[in-house]
Write an enzyme that holds these catalytic residues in place. Sequence first.
Site, mmCIF file in Angstrom:
data_model
loop_
_atom_site.group_PDB
_atom_site.id
_atom_site.type_symbol
_atom_site.label_atom_id
_atom_site.label_comp_id
_atom_site.label_asym_id
_atom_site.label_seq_id
_atom_site.Cartn_x
_atom_site.Cartn_y
_atom_site.Cartn_z
ATOM 1 N N LYS A 40 40.177 -10.899 14.997
ATOM 2 C CA LYS A 40 41.384 -10.065 14.828
ATOM 3 C C LYS A 40 42.608 -10.973 14.840
ATOM 4 O O LYS A 40 43.185 -11.247 15.893
ATOM 5 C CB LYS A 40 41.449 -9.018 15.947
ATOM 6 C CG LYS A 40 42.701 -8.154 15.915
ATOM 7 C CD LYS A 40 42.557 -6.917 16.777
ATOM 8 C CE LYS A 40 43.841 -6.123 16.817
ATOM 9 N NZ LYS A 40 43.673 -4.807 17.431
ATOM 10 N N GLU B 42 40.745 -12.105 19.436
ATOM 11 C CA GLU B 42 42.100 -11.870 18.901
ATOM 12 C C GLU B 42 43.085 -12.964 19.302
ATOM 13 O O GLU B 42 43.734 -12.875 20.342
ATOM 14 C CB GLU B 42 42.625 -10.496 19.364
ATOM 15 C CG GLU B 42 44.004 -10.189 18.797
ATOM 16 C CD GLU B 42 44.563 -8.824 19.200
ATOM 17 O OE1 GLU B 42 43.951 -8.138 20.043
ATOM 18 O OE2 GLU B 42 45.615 -8.453 18.678
HETATM 19 P P1 13P Z 1 49.352 -3.715 16.583
HETATM 20 O O1 13P Z 1 48.625 -3.370 15.312
HETATM 21 O O2 13P Z 1 50.376 -2.702 16.990
HETATM 22 O O3 13P Z 1 49.864 -5.137 16.575
HETATM 23 O O4 13P Z 1 48.285 -3.630 17.740
HETATM 24 C C1 13P Z 1 47.052 -4.181 17.546
HETATM 25 C C2 13P Z 1 46.538 -4.666 18.829
HETATM 26 O O5 13P Z 1 45.532 -4.205 19.284
HETATM 27 C C3 13P Z 1 47.273 -5.736 19.519
HETATM 28 O O6 13P Z 1 46.463 -6.281 20.517
#
Ligand code: 13P
Length: 342
Positions: free
Chosen positions: A220, A178
């Site tokens: 992500k 991510e």
């Molecule tokens: P949000 O969809 O609220 O941005 O959270 C996703 C997430 O896991 C952030 O690390």
Amino acid sequence: MIAAQELATTARALVAEGKGILAADESTGTIKKRFDSIEVESTEENRRAYRQMLFTTAGAADFVSGVILYDETIRQSSEDGTSFPELLEREGIIPGIKVDCGAKPLALADGETVTEGLDGLRERLEEYRQLGARFAKWRATYSIGDGLPSEYCVWVNAHALARYAALCQEAGLVPIVEPEVLQEGAHTIEESSRATGRALQAVYTELHDQRVELDGTLLKPNMVLSGYGAAQRADVDEVADATLECLYRHVPAAVPGIVFLSGGQTDEDATAHLNAMNQRGPHPWELSFSYGRALQAPALKAWGGRPENLEAGQQAYLHRARLNGAARTGSYSAEMEERAAA
Ligand code: 13P
């Protein structure tokens, strides 16, 4: 060691047709902020009760393939004593775990962060696997600004993401990688695209160099947006086109799925953007969601910390899950929002 094939199978199951991931991995500090917004005290029992409400929602498994848990949550149980990972598995939902220790100030780089948590990670992954986790998440963050993100910030975070991903695969967990370019600020959509592209390019260079098998990973990312503070904001079609263009340039086709974060978008925007991207498909990767706020916000509000609102909270969560499930196939429409509100 888990065979690469099993990792690839799990990764594909997480992006099964019509389904996506619920991010319920708020750290203790973040969930406190969410509870503050509904004036509920953030006690361990309240956090447990709230997560139990989400995880026991009947029908959610039709739209939710996996749930990302937090260290506290993976060790908690429902009222009947079933551990949360076990409860989710029984419903056909894959349990996952957030394993980073948060974004910390990056030395000698004003306003930038590096995500920590590599020390002892091999041992922690081993324990999480025994507790039932089958995938993991690590989030790096980048800010857009004057000269930001710096090359320094882009590369140290890419390096750490790849070290995490390699350790996950060694431990038999699918790494969700991510890199989140934060969309706060007044930047243009072009600036968002440039920053996102640089972050992604570095991530895939490091993943390759550190021998990570891409078919056993998921990405992500943020969507490519104009900054929340920009005077002129890009519309749904512009966001879908800009995000796809950036992904096509920088994400290898071997990656089975891209599961967007919502990152502070409204619930409706997060759903509409995903829907528009899937309407432009097919794509080399599944395009799905791994939303925290955009799946939970209405449920949190409907619940309000009151046991008598449990069903209302579950209905609100199921509704958002269903709409995002529709966005997976490009079959969402704004009327579906109105129908439910009526
Ligand atoms: P949000 O969809 O609220 O941005 O959270 C996703 C997430 O896991 C952030 O690390």
